[in-house]
Design a protein around this motif. Structure first.
Motif, mmCIF file in Angstrom:
data_model
loop_
_atom_site.group_PDB
_atom_site.id
_atom_site.type_symbol
_atom_site.label_atom_id
_atom_site.label_comp_id
_atom_site.label_asym_id
_atom_site.label_seq_id
_atom_site.Cartn_x
_atom_site.Cartn_y
_atom_site.Cartn_z
ATOM 1 N N PHE A 280 0.849 -1.192 0.000
ATOM 2 C CA PHE A 280 0.000 0.000 0.000
ATOM 3 C C PHE A 280 0.885 1.242 0.000
ATOM 4 N N ASN A 281 0.468 2.213 -0.809
ATOM 5 C CA ASN A 281 1.224 3.460 -0.873
ATOM 6 C C ASN A 281 0.281 4.641 -1.012
ATOM 7 N N TYR A 282 0.545 5.660 -0.200
ATOM 8 C CA TYR A 282 -0.142 6.947 -0.338
ATOM 9 C C TYR A 282 0.877 8.032 -0.019
ATOM 10 N N ASP A 283 1.228 8.864 -0.998
ATOM 11 C CA ASP A 283 2.299 9.841 -0.794
ATOM 12 C C ASP A 283 1.946 11.229 -1.338
ATOM 13 N N THR A 284 0.659 11.557 -1.328
ATOM 14 C CA THR A 284 0.220 12.867 -1.826
ATOM 15 C C THR A 284 -0.432 13.646 -0.696
ATOM 16 N N PRO A 285 0.263 14.600 -0.079
ATOM 17 C CA PRO A 285 -0.339 15.372 1.015
ATOM 18 C C PRO A 285 -1.551 16.165 0.542
ATOM 19 N N VAL A 286 -2.637 16.102 1.333
ATOM 20 C CA VAL A 286 -3.870 16.827 1.023
ATOM 21 C C VAL A 286 -4.303 17.585 2.277
ATOM 22 N N ASP A 287 -4.707 18.847 2.082
ATOM 23 C CA ASP A 287 -5.192 19.661 3.205
ATOM 24 C C ASP A 287 -6.452 20.400 2.769
ATOM 25 N N ASN A 288 -7.555 19.676 2.752
ATOM 26 C CA ASN A 288 -8.812 20.279 2.311
ATOM 27 C C ASN A 288 -9.465 21.144 3.381
ATOM 28 N N ASN A 289 -9.147 20.919 4.662
ATOM 29 C CA ASN A 289 -9.792 21.719 5.705
ATOM 30 C C ASN A 289 -8.977 22.964 6.076
ATOM 31 N N GLY A 290 -7.849 23.165 5.397
ATOM 32 C CA GLY A 290 -7.137 24.426 5.497
ATOM 33 C C GLY A 290 -6.425 24.711 6.798
ATOM 34 N N ASP A 291 -6.011 23.677 7.559
ATOM 35 C CA ASP A 291 -5.307 23.936 8.820
ATOM 36 C C ASP A 291 -3.800 23.734 8.697
ATOM 37 N N ASN A 292 -3.323 23.527 7.458
ATOM 38 C CA ASN A 292 -1.906 23.303 7.154
ATOM 39 C C ASN A 292 -1.407 21.971 7.707
ATOM 40 N N PHE A 293 -2.320 21.070 8.076
ATOM 41 C CA PHE A 293 -1.958 19.721 8.480
ATOM 42 C C PHE A 293 -2.533 18.730 7.462
ATOM 43 N N THR A 294 -1.826 17.630 7.258
ATOM 44 C CA THR A 294 -2.305 16.606 6.333
ATOM 45 C C THR A 294 -3.648 16.055 6.813
ATOM 46 N N ASP A 295 -4.615 15.965 5.908
ATOM 47 C CA ASP A 295 -5.909 15.366 6.261
ATOM 48 C C ASP A 295 -5.798 13.858 6.421
ATOM 49 N N LEU A 296 -4.892 13.251 5.672
ATOM 50 C CA LEU A 296 -4.709 11.800 5.702
ATOM 51 C C LEU A 296 -3.219 11.506 5.823
ATOM 52 N N THR A 297 -2.877 10.605 6.720
ATOM 53 C CA THR A 297 -1.481 10.248 6.947
ATOM 54 C C THR A 297 -0.886 9.584 5.715
ATOM 55 N N LEU A 298 0.323 9.967 5.379
ATOM 56 C CA LEU A 298 1.022 9.338 4.265
ATOM 57 C C LEU A 298 1.622 8.021 4.730
ATOM 58 N N GLN A 299 1.490 6.988 3.879
ATOM 59 C CA GLN A 299 1.907 5.644 4.288
ATOM 60 C C GLN A 299 2.596 4.923 3.137
ATOM 61 N N ASN A 300 3.569 4.137 3.505
ATOM 62 C CA ASN A 300 4.237 3.243 2.559
ATOM 63 C C ASN A 300 4.494 1.944 3.319
ATOM 64 N N ARG A 301 3.770 0.868 2.980
ATOM 65 C CA ARG A 301 3.893 -0.361 3.757
ATOM 66 C C ARG A 301 3.887 -1.586 2.865
ATOM 67 N N ILE A 302 4.511 -2.621 3.378
ATOM 68 C CA ILE A 302 4.522 -3.914 2.700
ATOM 69 C C ILE A 302 4.367 -5.008 3.742
ATOM 70 N N SER A 303 3.631 -6.040 3.388
ATOM 71 C CA SER A 303 3.411 -7.182 4.275
ATOM 72 C C SER A 303 3.532 -8.448 3.443
ATOM 73 N N ILE A 304 4.300 -9.397 3.953
ATOM 74 C CA ILE A 304 4.499 -10.678 3.270
ATOM 75 C C ILE A 304 4.036 -11.784 4.209
ATOM 76 N N PHE A 305 3.126 -12.623 3.721
ATOM 77 C CA PHE A 305 2.515 -13.674 4.540
ATOM 78 C C PHE A 305 2.731 -15.023 3.875
ATOM 79 N N GLN A 306 3.119 -16.032 4.672
ATOM 80 C CA GLN A 306 3.237 -17.404 4.190
ATOM 81 C C GLN A 306 2.542 -18.345 5.166
ATOM 82 N N LYS A 307 1.898 -19.366 4.608
ATOM 83 C CA LYS A 307 1.282 -20.403 5.436
ATOM 84 C C LYS A 307 1.604 -21.757 4.818
ATOM 85 N N TRP A 308 2.296 -22.579 5.580
ATOM 86 C CA TRP A 308 2.698 -23.905 5.126
ATOM 87 C C TRP A 308 1.789 -24.961 5.744
ATOM 88 N N ASN A 309 1.361 -25.905 4.912
ATOM 89 C CA ASN A 309 0.549 -27.027 5.372
ATOM 90 C C ASN A 309 1.270 -28.329 5.036
#
Length: 760
Positions: A280-309
């Protein structure tokens, strides 16, 4: 020997070998046929013989072939999302078998699934004495999200709570109780707690989720501390039901990108592996409510899952799973960059998280059914909140033996568990490493009193060296009035040991001073729950399910954050009084033969604390909620429409005193979404729609959301001799910087588009 006889002997040997081979081949049979509903064939149905590793799936036209079956009697299972599971006893004999066509019946999400969370035993949902709500990936796909945390917003009585306007971390509320009261499990293992609660519901590919089970109310007698308000169990697929390959990617109008990839890989003849990757990636700062703070936190994440049977003799269980999670997230002033991290020039909250976890199950090779379950996780967080660093490490190890045995009308479960907790951070509250080992014993007996009556009795003993012996009994009564009417009554106790700095984000921001008024004792609770389940099958094929509950939870030694006494402090102590959560909840699930179905839910609750004869409603807790999911399939067009949403009543908010101009109570608010899905291309699904149709954000009706956003380090705040804030021309309302005034997402309307690919 006569040379002329040698060729004859060779031919005889070859003939015997061929006859033996042909006989061996003839010993096995096969099943074949077509799977359909009332109107059309059903593709990609999973079919397997229960208790074996033999399985297959239907093709795009609904046909299946299950070859090479040794003679004998088996139970054939057919399962696919959107339909009732099919089960039939079949006798396989030598040679060809007659064609066996299967007719599936359309079903709701939560009818007769197998559940394990309520009693640690696999039973059908209607047979469980503990009410368990079940949600499949089909439910999650009605409103695609980048994490299960967000997807749960459409579950009745469950609310994802964002705890900070800046970094957007949060937790899960069940029936109005705070997030730390909710235990999150993965395949039944309690590996998500404390520091990792925020991240436990992120990064698990939806393609590998079999179902999500939710229990509302305490389950401490089986799962120990933290299962006070309820628990969420994420169950991953087994290899017989997982697709060979799956990919799902979507993007939104805000610039969010999410990709899930899953695959089933055979490793030798007796080992297979499920692999899942989420990015998941989100790297575009947005400030629609005009308080000079990001409305949504910017994130860059990766998750790797394995299940062995691993396949073993007598179909004994052996599975091993692991996950690695890494995330870099930040929120703050729009001009923030990593060079300002930890300084006092530009405010930002930056969190680096590294987490890995392993879990497994192994059934002992003995005559008795004894299962060993184990898990371990290591969570490391490197974060700064403005100029305040928070560096923390947490490790949790867990091992458990359970013995499952039926004796007469008694269905017994006996278990022993050992939990290891390690926690260390750089705050004054943890001057020494917090390290503890908690051994536990528990027993559960489900007694069949009569054909329609059963009684469950349970008891757990834990020894915590910090608090001594802890006892948690439970009981449950189930009355199956008819095959379609079930009444359940549950009563139980719970306990929880609190770690403030892993649970209260507000304790980390530095916006308020944290005051622990006394040595905190463990919280204790008593819970009562009355549940009624009604199923109606109409003659025209319509199915209706009604699930209603009344709940009551009484807390002693409750630890609630006090935001009111001093606007610059959060004060923690044990409540000298009582805290009560009570209410009513109901779901109505209807499926019509035409392809239209809907799920409506509503919860009315009262969560309050009483001390010194005065009662007050708990902060950030709504009085009522509503959820809905309406779907219609245009089968001739291979098109479906999903309309989902929620509604929340007013909740009391953490304002900074009488002069704070922000609303003390939130308005009624709603998030609504619509999605269109096209399934007319082989192996593909195309989907798109609009999220937050009403473009609702919490700044409506408020002069601002974040207090003193223009002065996040309080450099221009004047304080009196007693530490109180003094009103000035620059600060007429006597406020300090505070991002904790939050009750909903700041993200407004946005479109989304995605594509799924599945290969069976």
């Amino acid at each position: 020997m006569n040379k002329n006889k040698i060729p004859v002997l060779i031919w005889l040997v070859l003939g015997v070998f061929c006859l033996s081979f042909a006989s061996g081949r003839a010993q096995n049979g096969q099943l074949k046929g077509r799977v359909a509903d009332d109107k059309a064939p059903v593709p990609f149905v999973n079919l397997y013989l229960k208790g074996t590793t033999l399985g297959t799936a239907t093709d795009e036209n609904g046909y299946y072939l299950l070859p090479n079956i040794p003679p004998g009697r088996y139970t054939l299972i057919a399962k696919v999302l959107g339909y009732l599971p099919f089960s039939k006893s079949v006798l396989i004999s030598e040679g060809p078998q007659p064609t066996m066509d299967i007719k599936l019946i359309a079903a709701s999400e939560q009818l007769e699934e197998t559940v394990v969370t309520g009693t640690l035993k696999a039973v059908s949902r209607s047979d469980s004495p503990v009410p368990v709500e079940v949600y499949s990936p089909t439910f999650l796909k009605k409103n695609p999200t980048a994490s299960i945390f967000e997807a749960l917003q459409n579950v009745n009585g469950v609310r994802p709570q964002i705890n900070c306007n800046v970094c957007n971390t949060g937790d899960i509320h069940i029936n109005g109780l705070e997030g730390p009261y909710t235990l999150v499990l993965i395949d039944g293992m309690p590996i998500v707690s404390g520091l990792g609660t925020v991240y436990g519901l992120s990064g698990i590919p939806n393609s590998l989720i079999e179902q999500i089970e939710i229990v509302k109310g305490p389950a401490s007698s089986l799962y120990g501390s933290e299962a006070v308000g309820g628990l969420i169990n994420i169950i991953t697929k087994n290899t017989l039901e997982a697709p060979d390959f799956f990919a799902d990617g979507f993007l939104t109008g805000w610039g969010e990108y999410n990709l899930d990839v899953g695959a089933k890989i055979d490793v030798g003849k007796k080992t297979d592996m499920l692999l899942g990757i989420n990015y998941f990636n989100y790297d575009t700062p947005v400030d629609n409510n005009g308080d000079n703070f990001t409305d949504l936190t910017l994130q860059n994440r990766i998750s790797i899952f394995q299940k062995w049977n691993f396949q073993r003799g007598d179909n004994r269980i052996f599975s091993l799973a692991g996950r690695f999670f890494y995330e870099d997230r930040w929120g703050g002033e729009m001009q923030w960059t990593p060079q300002f991290r930890g300084g006092d020039e530009v405010y930002g909250e930056s969190i680096y998280t590294r987490r890995w976890e392993i879990l497994g199950k192994y059934e002992l090779p003995i005559a008795e059914k004894v299962l060993f379950s184990f898990s371990y996780n290591d969570h490391s967080q490197n974060s700064v909140y403005g100029d305040i660093p928070y560096l923390a490490d947490q490790r949790i190890g867990f091992g458990q033996f359970t013995w499952d045995r039926s004796i007469g009308n008694h269905d017994l479960l006996v278990g022993s568990a050992l939990r290891y907790n390690y926690y260390d951070d750089n705050t004054p509250a943890t001057e020494a490493v917090d390290e503890v080992v908690i051994p536990s014993l528990f027993v559960q007996d489900e007694i069949t009193l009569a054909k329609k009556h059963s009684l469950l009795l349970g008891f757990r003993y834990d020894y915590d060296q910090r608090h001594g012996s802890i006892y948690t009994p439970r009981t449950a009564y189930r009355w199956k009035v008819t095959d379609n009417d079930i009444v359940r009554f549950n009563a139980g106790t719970g306990f929880r040991v609190v770690n403030l700095f892993t649970e209260e984000h507000a304790a980390l921001t530095g916006a308020r001073e944290v005051v622990v008024a006394e040595e905190l004792k463990p919280e204790r609770s008593v819970n009562l729950n009355l549940n009624y389940l009604k199923k109606i099958y109409a003659d025209n094929g319509t199915f209706i399910s009604l699930d209603a509950s009344a709940f009551y939870t009484y807390f002693s030694n409750a630890i609630l954050p006090d935001y009111d006494t001093d606007p610059n402090q959060i004060i923690y102590d044990n409540l000298r009084g009582k805290s009560v959560s009570q209410g009513l909840s109901a779901n109505v699930d209807v499926v019509f033969p035409s392809g239209f179905k809907f799920l409506l839910g509503a919860t009315f609750q009262d969560v309050s604390a009483t001390e010194n004869g005065s009662s007050r409603r708990q902060i950030l807790t709504e009085g009522y909620t509503g959820t809905w999911s309406l779907s219609y399939d245009f089968r001739s067009l291979d098109l479906s429409i999903d309309y989902t949403g929620n509604l929340y009543g007013p909740m009391r908010l953490p304002i900074l005193g009488a002069n704070d101009p922000r609303l003390e109570y939130s308005p009624v608010w709603s998030i609504q979404n619509v999605q269109f899905t096209y399934k007319g291309i082989k192996h593909f699904e195309l989907y798109g729609g609009v999220k937050n149709l009403l473009d609702w954000t919490p700044n409506r009706g408020n002069p601002f959301i974040i207090a003193r956003a223009n002065d996040p380090f309080d450099k221009n705040v004047a304080f009196g001799p007693g530490g109180e804030v003094v009103a000035t021309a620059d600060n007429p309302n006597a406020l300090t910087f505070d991002p904790s005034y939050v009750y909903g997402p700041n993200q407004g309307i946005r479109g989304f588009f995605g594509m799924r690919y599945r290969l069976d």
